[in-house]
Write a protein that holds these residues in place. Structure first.
Motif, PDB file in Angstrom:
ATOM      1  N   VAL A   1       0.821  -1.210   0.000  1.00  0.00           N
ATOM      2  CA  VAL A   1       0.000   0.000   0.000  1.00  0.00           C
ATOM      3  C   VAL A   1       0.858   1.263   0.000  1.00  0.00           C
ATOM      4  CG1 VAL A   1      -1.772   1.311   1.238  1.00  0.00           C
ATOM      5  CG2 VAL A   1      -2.000  -1.171   0.987  1.00  0.00           C
ATOM      6  N   PRO A   2       1.854   1.387   0.874  1.00  0.00           N
ATOM      7  CA  PRO A   2       2.702   2.591   0.812  1.00  0.00           C
ATOM      8  C   PRO A   2       3.422   2.741  -0.535  1.00  0.00           C
ATOM      9  CG  PRO A   2       3.030   1.467   2.901  1.00  0.00           C
ATOM     10  CD  PRO A   2       2.192   0.569   2.041  1.00  0.00           C
ATOM     11  N   SER A   3       3.840   1.637  -1.122  1.00  0.00           N
ATOM     12  CA  SER A   3       4.508   1.712  -2.429  1.00  0.00           C
ATOM     13  C   SER A   3       3.559   2.202  -3.507  1.00  0.00           C
ATOM     14  CB  SER A   3       5.070   0.343  -2.825  1.00  0.00           C
ATOM     15  OG  SER A   3       6.124  -0.011  -1.979  1.00  0.00           O
ATOM     16  N   LEU A   4       2.349   1.674  -3.524  1.00  0.00           N
ATOM     17  CA  LEU A   4       1.367   2.124  -4.508  1.00  0.00           C
ATOM     18  C   LEU A   4       1.094   3.619  -4.344  1.00  0.00           C
ATOM     19  CD1 LEU A   4      -1.189  -0.834  -4.452  1.00  0.00           C
ATOM     20  CD2 LEU A   4       0.361  -0.236  -6.320  1.00  0.00           C
ATOM     21  N   LEU A   5       0.944   4.056  -3.116  1.00  0.00           N
ATOM     22  CA  LEU A   5       0.649   5.464  -2.868  1.00  0.00           C
ATOM     23  C   LEU A   5       1.843   6.369  -3.178  1.00  0.00           C
ATOM     24  CD1 LEU A   5      -1.465   5.157   0.379  1.00  0.00           C
ATOM     25  CD2 LEU A   5      -2.254   5.853  -1.890  1.00  0.00           C
ATOM     26  N   ARG A   6       3.039   5.899  -2.906  1.00  0.00           N
ATOM     27  CA  ARG A   6       4.232   6.710  -3.173  1.00  0.00           C
ATOM     28  C   ARG A   6       4.371   7.006  -4.662  1.00  0.00           C
ATOM     29  NH1 ARG A   6       8.118   4.007  -0.318  1.00  0.00           N
ATOM     30  NH2 ARG A   6       7.828   2.525  -1.571  1.00  0.00           N
ATOM     31  N   PHE A   7       4.109   5.985  -5.500  1.00  0.00           N
ATOM     32  CA  PHE A   7       4.262   6.162  -6.939  1.00  0.00           C
ATOM     33  C   PHE A   7       2.975   6.627  -7.616  1.00  0.00           C
ATOM     34  CE2 PHE A   7       7.588   3.094  -5.786  1.00  0.00           C
ATOM     35  CZ  PHE A   7       8.683   3.830  -6.187  1.00  0.00           C
ATOM     36  N   GLY A   8       1.832   6.436  -6.955  1.00  0.00           N
ATOM     37  CA  GLY A   8       0.567   6.887  -7.516  1.00  0.00           C
ATOM     38  C   GLY A   8       0.005   5.980  -8.596  1.00  0.00           C
ATOM     39  N   ARG A   9       0.814   5.039  -9.035  1.00  0.00           N
ATOM     40  CA  ARG A   9       0.395   4.078 -10.055  1.00  0.00           C
ATOM     41  C   ARG A   9       1.192   2.803  -9.851  1.00  0.00           C
ATOM     42  NH1 ARG A   9      -1.143   6.887 -15.629  1.00  0.00           N
ATOM     43  NH2 ARG A   9      -2.420   8.505 -14.725  1.00  0.00           N
ATOM     44  N   GLY A  10       0.585   1.679 -10.182  1.00  0.00           N
ATOM     45  CA  GLY A  10       1.340   0.444 -10.055  1.00  0.00           C
ATOM     46  C   GLY A  10       0.486  -0.788 -10.253  1.00  0.00           C
TER      47      GLY A  10
ATOM     48  N   ALA B   1      -7.307  -0.085   0.294  1.00  0.00           N
ATOM     49  CA  ALA B   1      -6.488   0.758   1.178  1.00  0.00           C
ATOM     50  C   ALA B   1      -5.732   1.818   0.381  1.00  0.00           C
ATOM     51  CB  ALA B   1      -5.512  -0.108   1.978  1.00  0.00           C
ATOM     52  N   ALA B   2      -5.189   1.425  -0.769  1.00  0.00           N
ATOM     53  CA  ALA B   2      -4.475   2.386  -1.610  1.00  0.00           C
ATOM     54  C   ALA B   2      -5.437   3.463  -2.123  1.00  0.00           C
ATOM     55  CB  ALA B   2      -3.788   1.682  -2.773  1.00  0.00           C
ATOM     56  N   ALA B   3      -6.629   3.050  -2.552  1.00  0.00           N
ATOM     57  CA  ALA B   3      -7.625   4.014  -3.045  1.00  0.00           C
ATOM     58  C   ALA B   3      -8.050   4.973  -1.938  1.00  0.00           C
ATOM     59  CB  ALA B   3      -8.833   3.274  -3.615  1.00  0.00           C
ATOM     60  N   CYS B   4      -8.090   4.502  -0.700  1.00  0.00           N
ATOM     61  CA  CYS B   4      -8.434   5.377   0.427  1.00  0.00           C
ATOM     62  C   CYS B   4      -7.385   6.470   0.620  1.00  0.00           C
ATOM     63  CB  CYS B   4      -8.556   4.568   1.721  1.00  0.00           C
ATOM     64  SG  CYS B   4     -10.070   3.637   1.824  1.00  0.00           S
ATOM     65  N   GLY B   5      -6.168   6.200   0.193  1.00  0.00           N
ATOM     66  CA  GLY B   5      -5.100   7.183   0.312  1.00  0.00           C
ATOM     67  C   GLY B   5      -5.130   8.252  -0.762  1.00  0.00           C
ATOM     68  N   VAL B   6      -6.067   8.137  -1.693  1.00  0.00           N
ATOM     69  CA  VAL B   6      -6.208   9.119  -2.771  1.00  0.00           C
ATOM     70  C   VAL B   6      -7.539   9.844  -2.549  1.00  0.00           C
ATOM     71  CG1 VAL B   6      -6.398   9.452  -5.262  1.00  0.00           C
ATOM     72  CG2 VAL B   6      -4.942   7.615  -4.367  1.00  0.00           C
ATOM     73  N   PRO B   7      -7.502  11.118  -2.168  1.00  0.00           N
ATOM     74  CA  PRO B   7      -8.749  11.843  -1.928  1.00  0.00           C
ATOM     75  C   PRO B   7      -9.580  11.954  -3.205  1.00  0.00           C
ATOM     76  CG  PRO B   7      -6.833  13.126  -1.208  1.00  0.00           C
ATOM     77  CD  PRO B   7      -6.318  11.940  -1.966  1.00  0.00           C
ATOM     78  N   GLY B   8     -10.871  11.827  -3.061  1.00  0.00           N
ATOM     79  CA  GLY B   8     -11.762  12.006  -4.203  1.00  0.00           C
ATOM     80  C   GLY B   8     -12.485  10.727  -4.590  1.00  0.00           C
ATOM     81  N   SER B   9     -12.927  10.695  -5.831  1.00  0.00           N
ATOM     82  CA  SER B   9     -13.752   9.591  -6.316  1.00  0.00           C
ATOM     83  C   SER B   9     -12.904   8.465  -6.905  1.00  0.00           C
ATOM     84  CB  SER B   9     -14.736  10.094  -7.364  1.00  0.00           C
ATOM     85  OG  SER B   9     -14.030  10.701  -8.423  1.00  0.00           O
TER      86      SER B   9
ATOM     87  N   CYS C   1      -4.973  10.562 -12.998  1.00  0.00           N
ATOM     88  CA  CYS C   1      -5.499   9.878 -11.820  1.00  0.00           C
ATOM     89  C   CYS C   1      -4.543   8.768 -11.372  1.00  0.00           C
ATOM     90  CB  CYS C   1      -6.888   9.306 -12.090  1.00  0.00           C
ATOM     91  SG  CYS C   1      -6.935   7.879 -13.188  1.00  0.00           S
ATOM     92  N   ALA C   2      -4.650   8.414 -10.102  1.00  0.00           N
ATOM     93  CA  ALA C   2      -3.893   7.276  -9.584  1.00  0.00           C
ATOM     94  C   ALA C   2      -4.491   6.014 -10.197  1.00  0.00           C
ATOM     95  CB  ALA C   2      -3.998   7.227  -8.067  1.00  0.00           C
ATOM     96  N   ILE C   3      -3.643   5.069 -10.600  1.00  0.00           N
ATOM     97  CA  ILE C   3      -4.131   3.822 -11.193  1.00  0.00           C
ATOM     98  C   ILE C   3      -3.441   2.656 -10.507  1.00  0.00           C
ATOM     99  CG2 ILE C   3      -4.380   2.434 -13.281  1.00  0.00           C
ATOM    100  CD1 ILE C   3      -4.208   4.967 -14.925  1.00  0.00           C
ATOM    101  N   PHE C   4      -4.250   1.750  -9.970  1.00  0.00           N
ATOM    102  CA  PHE C   4      -3.730   0.565  -9.310  1.00  0.00           C
ATOM    103  C   PHE C   4      -4.313  -0.679  -9.970  1.00  0.00           C
ATOM    104  CE2 PHE C   4      -4.301   3.748  -5.745  1.00  0.00           C
ATOM    105  CZ  PHE C   4      -3.000   4.226  -5.807  1.00  0.00           C
ATOM    106  N   GLY C   5      -3.452  -1.535 -10.498  1.00  0.00           N
ATOM    107  CA  GLY C   5      -3.877  -2.770 -11.140  1.00  0.00           C
ATOM    108  C   GLY C   5      -3.648  -3.955 -10.219  1.00  0.00           C
ATOM    109  N   LEU C   6      -4.629  -4.849 -10.137  1.00  0.00           N
ATOM    110  CA  LEU C   6      -4.553  -6.028  -9.275  1.00  0.00           C
ATOM    111  C   LEU C   6      -4.771  -7.283 -10.102  1.00  0.00           C
ATOM    112  CD1 LEU C   6      -7.108  -4.721  -6.588  1.00  0.00           C
ATOM    113  CD2 LEU C   6      -4.655  -4.261  -6.666  1.00  0.00           C
ATOM    114  N   SER C   7      -3.924  -8.290  -9.919  1.00  0.00           N
ATOM    115  CA  SER C   7      -4.119  -9.556 -10.627  1.00  0.00           C
ATOM    116  C   SER C   7      -3.238 -10.644 -10.032  1.00  0.00           C
ATOM    117  CB  SER C   7      -3.795  -9.417 -12.114  1.00  0.00           C
ATOM    118  OG  SER C   7      -4.004 -10.643 -12.782  1.00  0.00           O
TER     119      SER C   7
END
Length: 186
Positions: free
Chosen positions: A7-16, A32-40, A135-141
């Motif tokens: 989670v801290p790594s995703l938030l630090r880079f904003g994408r991952g 958790a990462a999305a919660c660290g990005v204010p907004g929708s 926007c911040a983008i987080f991919g999960l797989s």
């Protein structure tokens, strides 16, 4: 333990991209990462994962998940929504409506579903991000590639535009990085 680092790594880079085996908490990390990005936040995933996202969102945050269904978009569903889920099957139909909003965060659940740029899923994704290029983008797989590493280029280019060059440049550079059935990466 991985989640404490992810989670801290995703938030630090904003994408991952987050790749962990099934059942190891990718959804919770994405949340958790999305919660660290204010907004929708727009969550895109297979229809079957909607119930998991809704359950985790309610359990941890007490928030409701707005689920976009059907092929006839309705702007009213998005007004004031903080957490929105759309599945890959209806993404293209909703893309013009989603493009009218500046999303702060995008979570791609099972991002390997976007492995081909020619699919309607990827076309819908590209249209939906029209007004959210930063926007911040987080991919999960659990399975980021299906056949070869070349499957990954489309998602990498979506998350990190132009960082990995064109598809042809990517293939030329990484060819042979992982031996395939015919001796190279295709």
């Amino acid at each position: 333990p991985l989640q404490f680092e992810d989670v801290p790594s995703l938030l630090r880079f904003g994408r991952g991209l987050l790749r962990h085996p099934t059942g190891t908490g990718k959804t919770l990390c994405g949340l958790a990462a999305a919660c660290g990005v204010p907004g929708s936040t727009l969550i895109v995933g297979p229809a079957i994962s909607r119930t998991v996202w809704a359950r985790e969102l309610t359990k941890w945050l007490g928030d409701d998940l707005v689920t976009l269904r059907g092929l006839t978009p309705d702007h009213a569903q998005l007004v004031g929504a903080h957490w929105v889920f759309v599945n890959y099957e209806v993404l293209l139909a909703w893309a013009p409506t989603l493009a009218c909003y500046a999303w702060d965060c995008l979570v791609l659940d099972e991002f390997h579903e976007l492995r081909s740029r020619k699919t309607q899923r990827m076309q819908g994704m590209l249209k939906a991000l029209t007004f959210s290029p930063d926007c911040a983008i987080f991919g999960l797989s659990a399975t980021p590639t299906w056949k070869s590493l070349s499957d990954l280029w489309n998602v990498l280019d979506l998350i990190y535009p132009r960082r990995f060059g064109t598809y042809s440049q990517f293939i030329a550079y990484y060819k042979g990085a992982l031996p395939g059935q015919w001796g190279g990466l295709v």
